[in-house]
Design a protein around this motif. Structure first.
Motif, PDB file in Angstrom:
ATOM      1  N   VAL A   1     -30.118  56.161  20.209  1.00 37.06           N
ATOM      2  CA  VAL A   1     -30.066  55.032  21.138  1.00 37.06           C
ATOM      3  C   VAL A   1     -30.965  55.344  22.320  1.00 37.06           C
ATOM      4  CG1 VAL A   1     -28.577  53.461  22.416  1.00 37.06           C
ATOM      5  CG2 VAL A   1     -27.653  54.704  20.449  1.00 37.06           C
ATOM      6  N   VAL A   2     -31.873  54.424  22.640  1.00 35.58           N
ATOM      7  CA  VAL A   2     -32.803  54.641  23.743  1.00 35.58           C
ATOM      8  C   VAL A   2     -32.915  53.369  24.577  1.00 35.58           C
ATOM      9  CG1 VAL A   2     -34.153  56.365  22.480  1.00 35.58           C
ATOM     10  CG2 VAL A   2     -34.846  53.955  22.406  1.00 35.58           C
ATOM     11  N   GLN A   3     -33.364  53.551  25.811  1.00 33.49           N
ATOM     12  CA  GLN A   3     -33.644  52.402  26.658  1.00 33.49           C
ATOM     13  C   GLN A   3     -35.033  51.869  26.328  1.00 33.49           C
ATOM     14  OE1 GLN A   3     -33.527  53.229  30.860  1.00 33.49           O
ATOM     15  NE2 GLN A   3     -33.607  51.078  31.451  1.00 33.49           N
ATOM     16  N   THR A   4     -35.198  50.564  26.436  1.00 28.84           N
ATOM     17  CA  THR A   4     -36.487  49.946  26.209  1.00 28.84           C
ATOM     18  C   THR A   4     -37.558  50.641  27.055  1.00 28.84           C
ATOM     19  OG1 THR A   4     -35.351  47.838  25.904  1.00 28.84           O
ATOM     20  CG2 THR A   4     -37.726  47.742  26.241  1.00 28.84           C
TER      21      THR A   4
ATOM     22  N   VAL B   1     -31.705  52.301  18.006  1.00 27.07           N
ATOM     23  CA  VAL B   1     -31.169  51.134  18.699  1.00 27.07           C
ATOM     24  C   VAL B   1     -31.750  51.135  20.110  1.00 27.07           C
ATOM     25  CG1 VAL B   1     -29.102  49.938  19.495  1.00 27.07           C
ATOM     26  CG2 VAL B   1     -29.061  51.179  17.327  1.00 27.07           C
ATOM     27  N   VAL B   2     -32.462  50.073  20.437  1.00 30.73           N
ATOM     28  CA  VAL B   2     -33.169  49.969  21.712  1.00 30.73           C
ATOM     29  C   VAL B   2     -32.432  48.966  22.597  1.00 30.73           C
ATOM     30  CG1 VAL B   2     -35.417  49.618  22.796  1.00 30.73           C
ATOM     31  CG2 VAL B   2     -35.301  50.375  20.411  1.00 30.73           C
ATOM     32  N   VAL B   3     -32.081  49.372  23.811  1.00 25.22           N
ATOM     33  CA  VAL B   3     -31.284  48.519  24.702  1.00 25.22           C
ATOM     34  C   VAL B   3     -31.966  48.370  26.052  1.00 25.22           C
ATOM     35  CG1 VAL B   3     -29.102  49.041  23.569  1.00 25.22           C
ATOM     36  CG2 VAL B   3     -29.882  50.509  25.430  1.00 25.22           C
ATOM     37  N   ASP B   4     -31.755  47.208  26.678  1.00 29.54           N
ATOM     38  CA  ASP B   4     -32.383  46.892  27.962  1.00 29.54           C
ATOM     39  C   ASP B   4     -31.547  47.380  29.141  1.00 29.54           C
ATOM     40  OD1 ASP B   4     -34.710  45.632  27.032  1.00 29.54           O
ATOM     41  OD2 ASP B   4     -33.726  43.677  26.881  1.00 29.54           O
TER      42      ASP B   4
END
Length: 203
Positions: free
Chosen positions: A75-78, A139-142
Motif C-alpha cells: 500500500v502506497v500513497q499516490t 494499492v495506491v491511495v490519495d
C-alpha cells in the motif's frame, strides 16, 4: 522514528494540531458479508488539508524472490515510486494492465534503472509474463493515513473532527474491484467503531 508514526505526524502538521488540538481514536472494523472479521484489509482515510500525494522522492520496493512478489501486497500513497529488484537467478518480466497503472519491465535481472511511479489512486494487479503463478498487488491511495487490519479485522487511526472519506479493500475481492468508499464523520469526542462489510469471495 517509527514509520508507523509518520501518518499521524503528517496529519498533525497539515492540520496545525501540533499546538495541542485533539485527535480522536477511531476504530475501523472490516468484515465479510457473513460478519466474519477480515484480517489484512486495506483501510485509508482522506482528510481535508492533508496532502493527497506523497512528497517528492518517496520510494518503496517490491522484490521478486523465489518466483513470487515480496510483499505480495503493498500500500502506497499516490506519487510514490516503487522499485522492483529481481533477487532470483532467473529473469522476470513484470507488468500491469490495470487502469490505475499500466507498465512493463521487460525481461531483466537485478534492479531496473528506474522505479515505477504510481501516480493514480486505485488497485494495481502485478504479474510476470514468464511465471504465471506470480501475482502481486499495489494499492495506491490519495492519503498518507492508511494501514491494514489486524487478525481481528480492526485498525485504529487518530483522526480530527470532521467529515472524511473512508476507503477500504481486501485481496479476496474480485479482480478489478476498486476500493470501496463511504463518508466517515468524526465528532469532537471521536466516533463509535465504524463497521465496513466488503464483498469478498472465497479464495
Amino acid at each position: 522514528m517509527s514509520r508507523a508514526l509518520m501518518p499521524l505526524l503528517l496529519l498533525m502538521w497539515a492540520l496545525g494540531l501540533s499546538g495541542g488540538a485533539q485527535a480522536a481514536n477511531v476504530t475501523v472494523q472490516v468484515r465479510d458479508p457473513a460478519g466474519k472479521a477480515l484480517a489484512g484489509a486495506v483501510v485509508a482515510v482522506e482528510v481535508g488539508g492533508v496532502a493527497r500525494t506523497a512528497a517528492p522522492g518517496v520510494r518503496a520496493e517490491i522484490s521478486q524472490r523465489q518466483r513470487s512478489f515480496e510483499p505480495g501486497l503493498l500500500v502506497v500513497q499516490t506519487g510514490t515510486s516503487v522499485d522492483f529488484p529481481n533477487l532470483d537467478t532467473v529473469r522476470h518480466h513484470v507488468y500491469s494492465f490495470s487502469p490505475a497503472k499500466t507498465f512493463e519491465l521487460k525481461l531483466y535481472n537485478g534492479r531496473p534503472s528506474s522505479p515505477v511511479l504510481f501516480d493514480r489512486a486505485g488497485v494495481v494487479t502485478l504479474g510476470c509474463n514468464i511465471h504465471d503463478q506470480m501475482i502481486g498487488t499495489v494499492v495506491v491511495v490519495d492519503t498518507p493515513l492508511f494501514g491494514r487490519t489486524d487478525a481481528g479485522g480492526q485498525l485504529v487511526l487518530d483522526l480530527p473532527a470532521g467529515t472524511h472519506r473512508l476507503r477500504t479493500w481486501h485481496p479476496q475481492m474480485r479482480e478489478g474491484t476498486d476500493l470501496q468508499s463511504r463518508a466517515l464523520t468524526v465528532g469532537a469526542a471521536g466516533a463509535p467503531a465504524v463497521v465496513v462489510s466488503l464483498p469478498v469471495v472465497a479464495p
